[in-house]
Design a protein around this motif. Structure first.
Motif, PDB file in Angstrom:
ATOM      1  N   ASN A  21      -8.829   0.043  -1.929  1.00 45.84           N
ATOM      2  CA  ASN A  21      -9.756   0.916  -2.656  1.00 45.84           C
ATOM      3  C   ASN A  21      -9.912   2.271  -1.973  1.00 45.84           C
ATOM      4  OD1 ASN A  21     -11.517   0.915  -5.038  1.00 45.84           O
ATOM      5  ND2 ASN A  21     -13.148   1.292  -3.553  1.00 45.84           N
ATOM      6  N   SER A  22      -9.820   2.301  -0.633  1.00 44.54           N
ATOM      7  CA  SER A  22      -9.957   3.566   0.092  1.00 44.54           C
ATOM      8  C   SER A  22      -8.822   4.527  -0.253  1.00 44.54           C
ATOM      9  CB  SER A  22      -9.990   3.315   1.601  1.00 44.54           C
ATOM     10  OG  SER A  22      -8.795   2.678   2.036  1.00 44.54           O
ATOM     11  N   ASP A  23      -7.630   3.994  -0.546  1.00 44.64           N
ATOM     12  CA  ASP A  23      -6.509   4.847  -0.944  1.00 44.64           C
ATOM     13  C   ASP A  23      -6.802   5.523  -2.278  1.00 44.64           C
ATOM     14  OD1 ASP A  23      -5.065   4.153   1.322  1.00 44.64           O
ATOM     15  OD2 ASP A  23      -4.056   2.487   0.328  1.00 44.64           O
TER      16      ASP A  23
ATOM     17  N   VAL B 132      -6.102   7.101 -12.034  1.00 44.76           N
ATOM     18  CA  VAL B 132      -6.544   6.546 -10.751  1.00 44.76           C
ATOM     19  C   VAL B 132      -8.005   6.110 -10.857  1.00 44.76           C
ATOM     20  CG1 VAL B 132      -6.868   6.988  -8.297  1.00 44.76           C
ATOM     21  CG2 VAL B 132      -4.909   7.997  -9.502  1.00 44.76           C
ATOM     22  N   MET B 133      -8.828   6.923 -11.495  1.00 43.25           N
ATOM     23  CA  MET B 133     -10.243   6.583 -11.666  1.00 43.25           C
ATOM     24  C   MET B 133     -10.395   5.347 -12.552  1.00 43.25           C
ATOM     25  SD  MET B 133     -11.712  10.483 -12.104  1.00 43.25           S
ATOM     26  CE  MET B 133     -13.416   9.998 -12.367  1.00 43.25           C
ATOM     27  N   ALA B 134      -9.553   5.227 -13.581  1.00 44.69           N
ATOM     28  CA  ALA B 134      -9.603   4.042 -14.445  1.00 44.69           C
ATOM     29  C   ALA B 134      -9.232   2.791 -13.658  1.00 44.69           C
ATOM     30  CB  ALA B 134      -8.657   4.224 -15.637  1.00 44.69           C
ATOM     31  N   LEU B 135      -8.238   2.910 -12.790  1.00 40.51           N
ATOM     32  CA  LEU B 135      -7.854   1.769 -11.956  1.00 40.51           C
ATOM     33  C   LEU B 135      -8.988   1.401 -11.008  1.00 40.51           C
ATOM     34  CD1 LEU B 135      -5.549  -0.178 -11.177  1.00 40.51           C
ATOM     35  CD2 LEU B 135      -4.840   1.505  -9.469  1.00 40.51           C
ATOM     36  N   SER B 136      -9.648   2.398 -10.442  1.00 39.37           N
ATOM     37  CA  SER B 136     -10.773   2.149  -9.541  1.00 39.37           C
ATOM     38  C   SER B 136     -11.913   1.440 -10.267  1.00 39.37           C
ATOM     39  CB  SER B 136     -11.254   3.477  -8.946  1.00 39.37           C
ATOM     40  OG  SER B 136     -12.301   3.269  -8.033  1.00 39.37           O
TER      41      SER B 136
ATOM     42  N   ARG C 119       0.832  -1.201   0.000  1.00 44.07           N
ATOM     43  CA  ARG C 119       0.000   0.000   0.000  1.00 44.07           C
ATOM     44  C   ARG C 119       0.868   1.254   0.000  1.00 44.07           C
ATOM     45  NH1 ARG C 119      -5.594  -0.769   3.359  1.00 44.07           N
ATOM     46  NH2 ARG C 119      -5.904   1.324   2.491  1.00 44.07           N
ATOM     47  N   ALA C 120       2.032   1.192   0.647  1.00 46.55           N
ATOM     48  CA  ALA C 120       2.959   2.321   0.596  1.00 46.55           C
ATOM     49  C   ALA C 120       3.435   2.555  -0.833  1.00 46.55           C
ATOM     50  CB  ALA C 120       4.149   2.068   1.521  1.00 46.55           C
TER      51      ALA C 120
ATOM     52  N   GLY D 242     -13.589  -2.308  -9.517  1.00 45.95           N
ATOM     53  CA  GLY D 242     -15.021  -2.589  -9.445  1.00 45.95           C
ATOM     54  C   GLY D 242     -15.428  -3.737 -10.354  1.00 45.95           C
ATOM     55  N   PHE D 243     -14.722  -3.895 -11.472  1.00 42.85           N
ATOM     56  CA  PHE D 243     -15.023  -4.972 -12.398  1.00 42.85           C
ATOM     57  C   PHE D 243     -14.577  -6.327 -11.851  1.00 42.85           C
ATOM     58  CE2 PHE D 243     -13.507  -7.736 -15.844  1.00 42.85           C
ATOM     59  CZ  PHE D 243     -14.687  -7.933 -16.545  1.00 42.85           C
ATOM     60  N   VAL D 244     -13.374  -6.371 -11.239  1.00 41.96           N
ATOM     61  CA  VAL D 244     -12.827  -7.662 -10.802  1.00 41.96           C
ATOM     62  C   VAL D 244     -13.354  -8.089  -9.431  1.00 41.96           C
ATOM     63  CG1 VAL D 244     -10.730  -7.344 -12.145  1.00 41.96           C
ATOM     64  CG2 VAL D 244     -10.739  -6.668  -9.743  1.00 41.96           C
ATOM     65  N   ARG D 245     -13.883  -7.134  -8.647  1.00 41.86           N
ATOM     66  CA  ARG D 245     -14.317  -7.469  -7.285  1.00 41.86           C
ATOM     67  C   ARG D 245     -15.289  -8.661  -7.268  1.00 41.86           C
ATOM     68  NH1 ARG D 245     -14.807  -4.010  -2.648  1.00 41.86           N
ATOM     69  NH2 ARG D 245     -14.455  -2.226  -4.030  1.00 41.86           N
ATOM     70  N   PRO D 246     -16.355  -8.684  -8.118  1.00 42.79           N
ATOM     71  CA  PRO D 246     -17.287  -9.823  -8.068  1.00 42.79           C
ATOM     72  C   PRO D 246     -16.642 -11.149  -8.449  1.00 42.79           C
ATOM     73  CG  PRO D 246     -18.244  -7.961  -9.238  1.00 42.79           C
ATOM     74  CD  PRO D 246     -16.797  -7.663  -9.068  1.00 42.79           C
ATOM     75  N   LEU D 247     -15.534 -11.102  -9.200  1.00 43.10           N
ATOM     76  CA  LEU D 247     -14.888 -12.342  -9.643  1.00 43.10           C
ATOM     77  C   LEU D 247     -14.130 -13.031  -8.521  1.00 43.10           C
ATOM     78  CD1 LEU D 247     -13.409 -11.096 -13.052  1.00 43.10           C
ATOM     79  CD2 LEU D 247     -15.614 -12.190 -12.633  1.00 43.10           C
TER      80      LEU D 247
END
Length: 287
Positions: free
Chosen positions: A266-268, A223-227, A208-209, A231-236
Motif C-alpha cells: 500500500n505504501s508504494d 492507482v487511486m481506484a486500486l488503493s 513489488r518491483a 481498503g475494501f478487502v483489507r478487513p476481509l
C-alpha cells in the motif's frame, strides 16, 4: 453482416473455402486452430457455448454490487461479440499496441492471425531471470495501455502473448468500463493479472518491483481506484485467516494471496499518488 478482411492480411478464396469447411465440420467448437498456406490461423465463434449461469448471474446483480470494481459487463454474444472484439482490436492497434490481425469476419465468426505462444506457456518455459524480465515487460505494457486510456477487460495470462518481442493483447470479450468508471476497470485489469502472478512468483520483493513498473506509468486515477479496493478487502483478510487451507480452494487462495500482497504494498501506491500530486502542482506553478 457483409464479409470484411483486414487490410494487413488478405485470405485467398481457396483458403477461405477451407476455413469455412473447418467451421462446418466442428460446429460446437468456439475457438479452433487451422493451418492454411503454411501458417496457423484461429477461428473464433461467438454463437456457441451459451453463457455460463454463474457469469449470467454476476451480470444480473452487477448494478447493485459495491465497490464498482466487482461488477461485470454485459455479455456480448453473436455478432455483438464480434463487433466488441473488432472494436477493441482497432482501438489497441490505433494506440500502437500489438494485436492479432483480423483476417476475415462474417456474422458471429472471426478468423484471426496466430500470435503464439501465450504468456502462460512462455512463463512456464522460462528460466527464473527470463520469467522476471517477461513479467516486467508485461506490467510495463499494462501501464502504457492504461495510460493510453484503454482497458483490456479480461487480461488473463492466456489472453496475452509475447509476439516479436512485444506484449500482444487479444480476447477482448469483456467491457467493464461500461459498468464502472474507467479507472476502476483499469485497476481491475491490474488485479486480474496479479492473481496468477503473485501465486507464481511468491517473492514479495519481485512482485513489488512488478507493481512499481505499473505504478510508474498508469494514470493516478487507476492507482487511486486500486488503493480504494485494497481498503475494501483489507478487513476481509482477518476472518479469512481463520478458514482452514483445505477449505479455501485455488481461486480463494489466489484471491487472498494477491490481496495480502497489495495490502503490504500500500505504501508504494501512496507514494505513486503523492508523486503525481507533486507533478501536478509543479506543472500548475510553471503555467
Amino acid at each position: 453482416m457483409k464479409d470484411v478482411t483486414n487490410i494487413d492480411e488478405v485470405i485467398s478464396p481457396e483458403d477461405l473455402a477451407l476455413a469455412l469447411q473447418a467451421i462446418a465440420s466442428s460446429p460446437g467448437r468456439r475457438v479452433a486452430p487451422i493451418e492454411l498456406s503454411g501458417r496457423r490461423l484461429w477461428i473464433k465463434r461467438f454463437d456457441v457455448e451459451p453463457l455460463a449461469f454463474a457469469k449470467r448471474l454476476h451480470w444480473l446483480v452487477s448494478p447493485v454490487l459495491y465497490p464498482p470494481f466487482l461488477r461485470g459487463s454485459a455479455p456480448a454474444l453473436g455478432e455483438a461479440g464480434v463487433e466488441r472484439e473488432c472494436n477493441r482490436i482497432a482501438a489497441f492497434r490505433g494506440a500502437g499496441f500489438r494485436t492479432p490481425s483480423i483476417i476475415y469476419r462474417n456474422g458471429a465468426m472471426l478468423v484471426l492471425s496466430d500470435v503464439s505462444p501465450v504468456l502462460t506457456d512462455g512463463l512456464a518455459a522460462a528460466s527464473e531471470p527470463h520469467r522476471q524480465a517477461l513479467l516486467l515487460k508485461l506490467f510495463a505494457a499494462l501501464g502504457q495501455m492504461h495510460s493510453a486510456g484503454l482497458v483490456h477487460g479480461r487480461p488473463h495470462l492466456r489472453d496475452m502473448s509475447l509476439y516479436n518481442g512485444e506484449i500482444c493483447f487479444f480476447d477482448f470479450e469483456e467491457a467493464p468500463e461500461t459498468t464502472m468508471p474507467l479507472a476502476d476497470a483499469q485497476a481491475r485489469d491490474l488485479w486480474l493479472v496479479l492473481l496468477p502472478v503473485v501465486a507464481l512468483e511468491r517473492d514479495e520483493t519481485k512482485c513489488r518491483a512488478l507493481l512499481r513498473v505499473w505504478l510508474d506509468t498508469a494514470p493516478v486515477e487507476a492507482v487511486m481506484a486500486l488503493s480504494r479496493f485494497v481498503g475494501f478487502v483489507r478487513p476481509l483478510l482477518v476472518p479469512a485467516r481463520l478458514l482452514p487451507k483445505a477449505l479455501q480452494g485455488g481461486d480463494l487462495e489466489r484471491f487472498l494471496g494477491a490481496a495480502r500482497f497489495l495490502v503490504g504494498a500500500n505504501s508504494d501506491m501512496d507514494s505513486a499518488i503523492a508523486a503525481s500530486g507533486q507533478r501536478t502542482a509543479s506543472q500548475q506553478v510553471e503555467s
